[in-house]
Design a protein around this motif. Structure first.
Motif, PDB file in Angstrom:
ATOM      1  N   VAL A 128       0.317  -3.750  -6.048  1.00  0.00           N
ATOM      2  CA  VAL A 128       0.407  -2.482  -5.321  1.00  0.00           C
ATOM      3  C   VAL A 128      -0.842  -1.635  -5.525  1.00  0.00           C
ATOM      4  O   VAL A 128      -1.371  -1.563  -6.636  1.00  0.00           O
ATOM      5  N   HIS A 129      -1.327  -1.026  -4.425  1.00  0.00           N
ATOM      6  CA  HIS A 129      -2.496  -0.150  -4.478  1.00  0.00           C
ATOM      7  C   HIS A 129      -2.343   0.992  -3.484  1.00  0.00           C
ATOM      8  O   HIS A 129      -1.442   0.968  -2.658  1.00  0.00           O
ATOM      9  N   GLY A 130      -3.263   1.970  -3.592  1.00  0.00           N
ATOM     10  CA  GLY A 130      -3.143   3.148  -2.742  1.00  0.00           C
ATOM     11  C   GLY A 130      -4.377   3.396  -1.894  1.00  0.00           C
ATOM     12  O   GLY A 130      -5.274   2.549  -1.812  1.00  0.00           O
ATOM     13  N   LEU A 139       0.850  -1.189   0.000  1.00  0.00           N
ATOM     14  CA  LEU A 139       0.000   0.000   0.000  1.00  0.00           C
ATOM     15  C   LEU A 139       0.885   1.237   0.000  1.00  0.00           C
ATOM     16  O   LEU A 139       1.682   1.443   0.923  1.00  0.00           O
ATOM     17  N   LEU A 186       3.842   7.516  -6.496  1.00  0.00           N
ATOM     18  CA  LEU A 186       3.874   6.943  -7.851  1.00  0.00           C
ATOM     19  C   LEU A 186       5.193   6.248  -8.164  1.00  0.00           C
ATOM     20  O   LEU A 186       5.216   5.200  -8.811  1.00  0.00           O
ATOM     21  N   ALA A 187       6.302   6.796  -7.666  1.00  0.00           N
ATOM     22  CA  ALA A 187       7.608   6.168  -7.929  1.00  0.00           C
ATOM     23  C   ALA A 187       7.712   4.823  -7.193  1.00  0.00           C
ATOM     24  O   ALA A 187       8.215   3.834  -7.747  1.00  0.00           O
ATOM     25  N   ARG A 220       5.249   2.984  -6.394  1.00  0.00           N
ATOM     26  CA  ARG A 220       4.305   2.108  -7.093  1.00  0.00           C
ATOM     27  C   ARG A 220       4.957   1.475  -8.317  1.00  0.00           C
ATOM     28  O   ARG A 220       4.822   0.271  -8.547  1.00  0.00           O
ATOM     29  N   GLU A 221       5.683   2.281  -9.068  1.00  0.00           N
ATOM     30  CA  GLU A 221       6.366   1.754 -10.254  1.00  0.00           C
ATOM     31  C   GLU A 221       7.450   0.753  -9.872  1.00  0.00           C
ATOM     32  O   GLU A 221       7.602  -0.294 -10.502  1.00  0.00           O
ATOM     33  N   PHE A 226      -1.804  14.264  -3.281  1.00  0.00           N
ATOM     34  CA  PHE A 226      -2.098  15.021  -4.491  1.00  0.00           C
ATOM     35  C   PHE A 226      -2.738  14.110  -5.527  1.00  0.00           C
ATOM     36  O   PHE A 226      -2.127  13.144  -5.986  1.00  0.00           O
ATOM     37  N   VAL A 227      -3.973  14.395  -5.865  1.00  0.00           N
ATOM     38  CA  VAL A 227      -4.633  13.675  -6.957  1.00  0.00           C
ATOM     39  C   VAL A 227      -5.655  14.622  -7.581  1.00  0.00           C
ATOM     40  O   VAL A 227      -6.323  15.400  -6.890  1.00  0.00           O
TER      41      VAL A 227
END
Lengths: 156, 83
Positions: A105-107, A88, A92-93, A95-96, A140-141
């Motif tokens: 992987v999730h958020g 979790l 983004l980095a 996650r990659e 931030f989204v």
């Protein structure tokens, strides 16, 4: 299906900011690396964290090569890899890097959707928490992207 | 909140040697720019606006960032609903 997750600091902080730490109870096991716990504690442990059920685990983050990530993110990746848990993270980095290492992987938005999918939240509450995540936290989204996620709840 | 806004406007005006009305004007311009960009991105993601047109309005970086976020959010919500 048994569901184990290892979290870095992001989802723990962001979901605490909208009083949603209870959603972590959708996981059968929540693993928090010691490095992550120390990062969170350094910033002032959020309300509700002490009520959360989790396992504090040691991790060897030096085994994760992604040096652009911070120690907590690397520790969470190491734990997820070793224990075959879902990672979790809202980074983004990270996650990659996790995807590259074949880790699922999730958020935070995924955790809210999971709470809805497993019946902990109704549709209106899930949508409201997704919007709160975008408006009231340090995550931030883009607003339009969150609205798209909310519409997906209706397509279930 | 209102008191906090007034305090901030006063502090910015003093620090930048501007009248408070100029601070409000700049805040409105910046806020409007953000809202405009949100609208353009929303229209692009909803298929009402072409990619090149969206890039023309808000820049390639913002469009590419929104595309990455869209992929991540779709992946997450889909997982959450089916895990």
């Amino acid at each position: 299906m048994t569901l184990a997750a290892a979290s870095d600091a992001g989802p723990l902080i962001h979901l605490a900011e909208i009083d949603s730490l209870e959603l972590f109870s959708t996981f059968d096991t929540l693993l928090v690396p010691e490095t992550v716990y120390e990062e969170i504690e350094a910033g002032g442990a959020p309300d509700g964290l002490s009520d959360l059920s989790y396992e504090l685990v040691e991790a060897d983050e030096s085994r994760v090569g992604a040096e652009e990530l911070d120690a907590g993110e690397r520790a969470a990746i190491a734990v997820a890899k070793e224990l075959e848990a879902v990672l979790l993270t809202d980074d983004l980095a990270a996650r990659e890097a996790a995807s590259d290492a074949d880790i699922e992987v999730h958020g935070s938005l995924g955790v809210i959707a999971l709470g809805y999918g497993r019946g902990l939240l109704d549709r209106s509450e899930a949508a409201s928490r997704m919007r709160a995540l975008q408006r009231e936290t340090s995550l931030f989204v883009t607003e339009a992207v969150v609205e798209r996620g909310i519409r997906m709840l209706d397509e279930q | 909140m209102a008191a906090e806004i007034s305090d901030r406007v006063r502090e910015i005006a003093e620090a930048r040697d501007l009248p408070e009305s100029a601070v409000f004007e700049r805040a409105l311009e910046r806020g409007l720019e953000d809202l405009w960009e949100d609208l353009v991105v929303a229209r692009y993601l909803d298929g009402e606006l072409g990619r090149e047109e969206a890039i023309e309005h808000v820049g390639r970086t913002k469009v590419e960032r929104a595309e990455r976020e869209r992929d991540v959010v779709e992946e997450d919500v889909d997982w959450g609903l089916n895990a």
